[in-house]
Design an enzyme around this catalytic site. Structure first.
Site, PDB file in Angstrom:
ATOM      1  N   ASP A 194      25.594  13.774  65.292  1.00  0.00           N
ATOM      2  CA  ASP A 194      26.975  13.569  64.877  1.00  0.00           C
ATOM      3  C   ASP A 194      27.267  14.569  63.748  1.00  0.00           C
ATOM      4  O   ASP A 194      26.335  15.144  63.165  1.00  0.00           O
ATOM      5  CB  ASP A 194      27.123  12.113  64.397  1.00  0.00           C
ATOM      6  CG  ASP A 194      28.439  11.853  63.685  1.00  0.00           C
ATOM      7  OD1 ASP A 194      29.488  12.136  64.289  1.00  0.00           O
ATOM      8  OD2 ASP A 194      28.406  11.380  62.531  1.00  0.00           O
ATOM      9  N   ILE A 195      28.546  14.770  63.430  1.00  0.00           N
ATOM     10  CA  ILE A 195      28.889  15.722  62.362  1.00  0.00           C
ATOM     11  C   ILE A 195      29.158  15.016  61.031  1.00  0.00           C
ATOM     12  O   ILE A 195      28.376  15.123  60.088  1.00  0.00           O
ATOM     13  CB  ILE A 195      30.109  16.584  62.759  1.00  0.00           C
ATOM     14  CG1 ILE A 195      29.741  17.487  63.952  1.00  0.00           C
ATOM     15  CG2 ILE A 195      30.561  17.450  61.569  1.00  0.00           C
ATOM     16  CD1 ILE A 195      30.878  18.362  64.430  1.00  0.00           C
ATOM     17  N   ASP A 196      30.274  14.302  60.948  1.00  0.00           N
ATOM     18  CA  ASP A 196      30.726  13.759  59.662  1.00  0.00           C
ATOM     19  C   ASP A 196      29.836  12.610  59.199  1.00  0.00           C
ATOM     20  O   ASP A 196      29.688  11.601  59.886  1.00  0.00           O
ATOM     21  CB  ASP A 196      32.173  13.283  59.791  1.00  0.00           C
ATOM     22  CG  ASP A 196      33.102  14.426  60.175  1.00  0.00           C
ATOM     23  OD1 ASP A 196      33.353  15.285  59.311  1.00  0.00           O
ATOM     24  OD2 ASP A 196      33.543  14.472  61.336  1.00  0.00           O
ATOM     25  N   ASP A 215      26.006   7.994  62.133  1.00  0.00           N
ATOM     26  CA  ASP A 215      26.264   7.096  61.008  1.00  0.00           C
ATOM     27  C   ASP A 215      27.488   6.212  61.203  1.00  0.00           C
ATOM     28  O   ASP A 215      27.657   5.228  60.496  1.00  0.00           O
ATOM     29  CB  ASP A 215      26.469   7.913  59.722  1.00  0.00           C
ATOM     30  CG  ASP A 215      27.819   8.617  59.703  1.00  0.00           C
ATOM     31  OD1 ASP A 215      28.616   8.347  58.794  1.00  0.00           O
ATOM     32  OD2 ASP A 215      28.090   9.415  60.620  1.00  0.00           O
ATOM     33  N   GLY A 255      33.243  12.998  67.576  1.00  0.00           N
ATOM     34  CA  GLY A 255      34.601  12.631  67.953  1.00  0.00           C
ATOM     35  C   GLY A 255      35.572  13.776  67.735  1.00  0.00           C
ATOM     36  O   GLY A 255      36.709  13.734  68.193  1.00  0.00           O
ATOM     37  N   LYS A 307      30.350   8.835  73.497  1.00  0.00           N
ATOM     38  CA  LYS A 307      29.316   9.843  73.267  1.00  0.00           C
ATOM     39  C   LYS A 307      28.126   9.589  74.183  1.00  0.00           C
ATOM     40  O   LYS A 307      27.515  10.530  74.696  1.00  0.00           O
ATOM     41  CB  LYS A 307      28.855   9.809  71.805  1.00  0.00           C
ATOM     42  CG  LYS A 307      29.879  10.299  70.801  1.00  0.00           C
ATOM     43  CD  LYS A 307      29.268  10.335  69.404  1.00  0.00           C
ATOM     44  CE  LYS A 307      30.300  10.708  68.355  1.00  0.00           C
ATOM     45  NZ  LYS A 307      29.712  10.805  67.009  1.00  0.00           N
ATOM     46  N   ASN A 357      31.588   4.919  65.907  1.00  0.00           N
ATOM     47  CA  ASN A 357      31.666   5.570  67.216  1.00  0.00           C
ATOM     48  C   ASN A 357      30.311   6.132  67.662  1.00  0.00           C
ATOM     49  O   ASN A 357      30.193   6.731  68.727  1.00  0.00           O
ATOM     50  CB  ASN A 357      32.744   6.669  67.240  1.00  0.00           C
ATOM     51  CG  ASN A 357      32.415   7.854  66.348  1.00  0.00           C
ATOM     52  OD1 ASN A 357      31.616   7.750  65.426  1.00  0.00           O
ATOM     53  ND2 ASN A 357      33.041   8.981  66.612  1.00  0.00           N
TER      54      ASN A 357
END
Length: 259
Positions: free
Chosen positions: A10-12, A209, A45, A186, A212
């Protein structure tokens, strides 16, 4: 060399800290994974155009965008799952009547159906990205859209959920929800990549984290929740690492034996 594994990030709050910065230890860990022959991918997302810089910095060309609606493997589009445009037009008409702005999103850009709305400004600015939606109320014409942003407060989203059953509504900001095709995730996006690569489930890893990420982390064999993740997210993961600011990616990769 060990057999190739695929690791989805994931990114954020996972790759990027809460100031949207990439910790140096994370960057080093990603390069080490690639040097060891593993495939590093992103599952987010976000729209593809929202993290081009990050992909370039890390040399990543496999990603699951829009929570599974736009999937790219080794630089080639593998799968898309667009919104139903007829339903989206009806939703937009309802939203206009309620003074709820809508942002249309494809793989290249995003456009707002009303100009200069303060809720759109506040929501998009919180993402700390370079892109800002300009005004084009007919951006949906002649193109596939993979997500929309509906700007409406918590107490007012029920009418949309009740009347637009072919969409999922996922809140990402106090003023806004993602509008996604029903049942996309995802986890389903990752499944498409894993099927294509024909890699056994035992060699698939995922780090996340946010809410989603719960389906992804509960589905993937080797799932790692960040130390800064919500409790619901930690509860479905196989492993829990340190927070993103505390070298969480490097620590987690060591925890699962990839570094």
């Amino acid at each position: 060399m060990k057999e190739q594994s695929v690791i989805f990030f994931d990114i954020d709050g996972t790759l990027l800290d809460h100031d949207k910065k990439l910790p140096p230890s994370t960057k080093e860990a990603i390069f080490q994974l690639k040097e060891n022959g593993h495939l590093v991918a992103i599952a987010t997302g976000r729209a593809p155009f929202m993290y081009e810089d990050l992909r370039e910095e890390l040399g990543i060309d496999t990603f699951v965008s829009y929570n599974g609606q736009y999937i790219v493997l080794n630089g080639e589009v593998l799968h898309t799952n667009p919104l139903n445009i007829d339903s989206l037009i009806k939703l937009t008409e309802t939203a206009l009547h309620n003074d709820h702005p809508v942002v249309f999103m494809d793989h290249e850009d995003m456009k707002a159906n009303v100009p200069d709305h303060p809720h759109v400004k506040e929501g998009i600015e919180s993402l700390k990205i370079k892109h800002f939606p300009t005004h084009d109320p007919y951006y949906y014409e002649g193109r596939e859209l993979y997500q929309s942003l509906l700007f409406c407060p918590e107490g007012e989203v029920k009418q949309y959920k009740d009347n637009f059953r072919d969409f999922d509504f996922v809140r990402w900001h106090p003023l806004s929800v993602d509008v996604l095709p029903k049942g996309g995730s995802k986890a389903k996006g990752i499944e498409k990549i894993v099927e294509k690569l024909n890699i056994p489930k035992e060699r698939i890893y995922a780090f996340g984290d946010g809410l989603n990420d719960t389906e992804m982390l509960s589905t993937v064999n080797n799932s790692v929740a960040m130390g800064n993740a919500e409790e619901k997210v930690k509860n479905v993961a196989k492993y829990i690492t340190e927070s993103v600011e505390n070298n969480g990616i490097e620590h987690g990769l060591k925890l699962v034996g990839l570094l």
